[in-house]
Design a protein around this motif. Structure first.
Motif, PDB file in Angstrom:
ATOM      1  N   ASP A   1     -14.342 136.582  18.011  1.00  0.00           N
ATOM      2  CA  ASP A   1     -15.807 135.155  17.940  1.00  0.00           C
ATOM      3  C   ASP A   1     -15.376 134.304  18.840  1.00  0.00           C
ATOM      4  O   ASP A   1     -15.915 133.961  20.724  1.00  0.00           O
ATOM      5  N   PHE A   2     -14.470 133.722  18.475  1.00  0.00           N
ATOM      6  CA  PHE A   2     -14.629 132.334  19.745  1.00  0.00           C
ATOM      7  C   PHE A   2     -14.005 132.731  21.055  1.00  0.00           C
ATOM      8  O   PHE A   2     -14.140 131.962  22.068  1.00  0.00           O
ATOM      9  N   GLY A   3     -12.253 133.838  21.012  1.00  0.00           N
ATOM     10  CA  GLY A   3     -11.816 134.521  21.949  1.00  0.00           C
ATOM     11  C   GLY A   3     -12.984 134.985  23.497  1.00  0.00           C
ATOM     12  O   GLY A   3     -12.696 134.782  24.833  1.00  0.00           O
ATOM     13  N   ALA A   4     -14.412 135.272  22.646  1.00  0.00           N
ATOM     14  CA  ALA A   4     -15.658 135.722  23.417  1.00  0.00           C
ATOM     15  C   ALA A   4     -16.021 134.825  24.405  1.00  0.00           C
ATOM     16  O   ALA A   4     -16.404 134.766  25.688  1.00  0.00           O
ATOM     17  N   GLY A   5     -15.787 133.650  23.622  1.00  0.00           N
ATOM     18  CA  GLY A   5     -16.477 131.793  24.301  1.00  0.00           C
ATOM     19  C   GLY A   5     -15.496 131.661  25.489  1.00  0.00           C
ATOM     20  O   GLY A   5     -15.963 131.827  26.638  1.00  0.00           O
ATOM     21  N   VAL A   6     -13.589 131.696  25.669  1.00  0.00           N
ATOM     22  CA  VAL A   6     -13.254 131.570  26.090  1.00  0.00           C
ATOM     23  C   VAL A   6     -13.540 132.440  27.654  1.00  0.00           C
ATOM     24  O   VAL A   6     -12.795 132.236  28.456  1.00  0.00           O
TER      25      VAL A   6
ATOM     26  N   LEU B   1     -22.427 141.085  29.128  1.00  0.00           N
ATOM     27  CA  LEU B   1     -21.900 141.717  27.618  1.00  0.00           C
ATOM     28  C   LEU B   1     -21.447 140.931  26.419  1.00  0.00           C
ATOM     29  O   LEU B   1     -21.603 141.628  24.887  1.00  0.00           O
ATOM     30  N   ILE B   2     -20.953 139.666  27.123  1.00  0.00           N
ATOM     31  CA  ILE B   2     -20.186 138.732  25.674  1.00  0.00           C
ATOM     32  C   ILE B   2     -21.515 138.442  24.298  1.00  0.00           C
ATOM     33  O   ILE B   2     -21.813 138.626  23.999  1.00  0.00           O
ATOM     34  N   ASP B   3     -22.247 138.623  25.428  1.00  0.00           N
ATOM     35  CA  ASP B   3     -24.252 138.176  24.973  1.00  0.00           C
ATOM     36  C   ASP B   3     -24.774 140.063  23.706  1.00  0.00           C
ATOM     37  O   ASP B   3     -25.033 139.023  22.289  1.00  0.00           O
ATOM     38  N   ARG B   4     -24.671 140.743  24.508  1.00  0.00           N
ATOM     39  CA  ARG B   4     -24.367 141.518  23.711  1.00  0.00           C
ATOM     40  C   ARG B   4     -23.249 142.162  22.855  1.00  0.00           C
ATOM     41  O   ARG B   4     -23.604 142.260  21.969  1.00  0.00           O
ATOM     42  N   SER B   5     -22.148 141.884  22.524  1.00  0.00           N
ATOM     43  CA  SER B   5     -21.352 141.825  22.062  1.00  0.00           C
ATOM     44  C   SER B   5     -21.594 141.129  20.638  1.00  0.00           C
ATOM     45  O   SER B   5     -21.151 141.540  19.552  1.00  0.00           O
ATOM     46  N   MET B   6     -21.738 139.561  21.188  1.00  0.00           N
ATOM     47  CA  MET B   6     -21.889 139.050  19.592  1.00  0.00           C
ATOM     48  C   MET B   6     -22.847 138.854  19.576  1.00  0.00           C
ATOM     49  O   MET B   6     -22.840 138.167  17.959  1.00  0.00           O
ATOM     50  N   GLY B   7     -23.654 138.623  20.234  1.00  0.00           N
ATOM     51  CA  GLY B   7     -25.402 138.479  19.591  1.00  0.00           C
ATOM     52  C   GLY B   7     -25.391 138.932  17.947  1.00  0.00           C
ATOM     53  O   GLY B   7     -25.818 137.949  16.833  1.00  0.00           O
ATOM     54  N   PRO B   8     -25.274 140.201  17.882  1.00  0.00           N
ATOM     55  CA  PRO B   8     -26.009 140.620  16.282  1.00  0.00           C
ATOM     56  C   PRO B   8     -24.825 140.584  15.455  1.00  0.00           C
ATOM     57  O   PRO B   8     -25.347 140.475  14.082  1.00  0.00           O
TER      58      PRO B   8
END
Length: 349
Positions: free
Chosen positions: A25-30, A47-54
């Motif tokens: 989760d944190f790494g996606a923000g990086v 892509l990051i929003d779609r992966s993390m959002g749910p």
């Protein structure tokens, strides 16, 4: 194995799960920070929003779980940690709050300046928060938290071991996030597979280098932990090295299809290795799990509650992640990327 040992094992299992899922989760923000503002960067951010959002809030379940286990089963150790490491813990908590708020507000911001400000806050918090959490782990592992509490509020976490583990936490999160995003890109955005495969390779090399450098730091700054990692925990350390190496080879010679499970194994083995290396100590250098444990009645009740919680929450989380991986939770593109920004044309869908 005593009741206290079983609860301690559950505590370390929760820490491992948070390192994997919270780290991703944190790494996606990086990667969101490094995506840039170009059209390709917008696609990566989507892509990051779609992966993390749910699932991004569910990833922090393990942090709450660990805190509850710690203050219930080992209240003295919890008090010692909180009274010594309140500064990095407070900074990490602020980072989590800012990160979550920025992630939510960025999607509904109508102005370009606000969208960028929230995006920058989200990305920077994704770097700062795991760093401070890593410094907390470094303080505990290096024996800088006195069992009586009220330790050095600065030196306890601002030291070579803590800084090394803080940097490793950021790099490991970026590595496992890139592996997760590579798999998600195969499912939703094939054009980004190679980009995140290369990011997995680069972040894995950086994380591996920091891990090797961290061992050199531990040998000087935390010799008892170093001895444990090269002694009783050596099989787990070697398992992490092998799993990480396999994941990098798969990224180098293939399309990263099977990288994710090996990245998970590499990170998980490191956390479990720390627990084995430190056993039977809860707070080095001399507070053992048995001494720090709450009364047997409390441990028995906590065991029953933990089993019940696992039976209820475990399937729910498994269903959530399964639905996300099957794209059953995807929303319409405009709901993910937010409304068109004033001063900029809408991102591609």
């Amino acid at each position: 194995m005593t009741a206290a040992d079983r609860i301690a094992a559950v505590l370390w299992l929760g820490t491992m799960l948070y390192a994997i899922f919270g780290g991703a989760d944190f790494g996606a923000g990086v990667w969101d920070l490094l995506a840039g503002g170009s059209r390709r960067g917008v696609v990566q951010g989507d892509l990051i929003d779609r992966s993390m959002g749910p699932v991004w809030e569910a990833n922090h379940t393990w942090l709450i779980f660990d805190l509850v286990i710690l203050w219930t089963a080992f209240p003295g150790a919890f008090a010692a940690i909180m009274s010594t490491l309140y500064l990095p813990l407070a900074l990490a908590a602020v980072g989590i709050v800012l990160r979550g708020s920025a992630f939510a507000f960025r999607k509904v911001s109508h102005r370009l300046t606000g969208h960028r400000a929230f995006g920058l806050t989200f990305s920077l918090s994704s770097v700062v928060t795991p760093f401070f959490l890593g410094t907390v782990l470094g303080a505990i592992a290096s024996g800088r938290v006195p069992p009586a509490g009220n330790g050095d509020p600065i030196g306890s976490w601002l030291n070579p071991t803590s800084v090394a583990l803080g940097l490793l936490a950021v790099a490991a999160g970026a590595y496992i996030a890139a592996a997760f995003l590579t798999a998600d890109a195969r499912r939703t955005t094939p054009s980004l597979v190679d980009a995140f495969r290369r990011r997995t390779l680069g972040a894995g090399i950086v994380a591996g280098g920091l891990a090797i450098g961290g061992l050199a730091v531990l040998r000087v700054d935390a010799p008892s932990l170093f001895d444990g990692l090269t002694g009783s925990a050596l099989p787990l350390v070697l398992a992490s090295v092998v799993a990480g190496s396999v994941s990098l080879v798969l990224c180098l010679v293939g399309d990263g299809r099977w990288t994710r499970p090996f990245a998970v194994a590499a990170v998980g083995a490191v956390v479990l290795g720390w627990g084995v290396a430190q056993y039977p100590l809860l707070l080095p250098p001399d507070l053992t799990i048995a001494v720090a444990a709450a009364p047997d009645g409390t441990l028995s009740a906590l065991t029953v509650i933990t089993i019940a919680a696992a039976a209820v929450i475990g399937p729910s989380l498994a269903a959530l992640f399964w639905l996300q991986q099957q794209s059953r939770l995807d929303t319409k593109p405009e709901a993910v990327t937010g409304p068109p920004l004033r001063g900029e044309s809408p991102p591609p869908t």
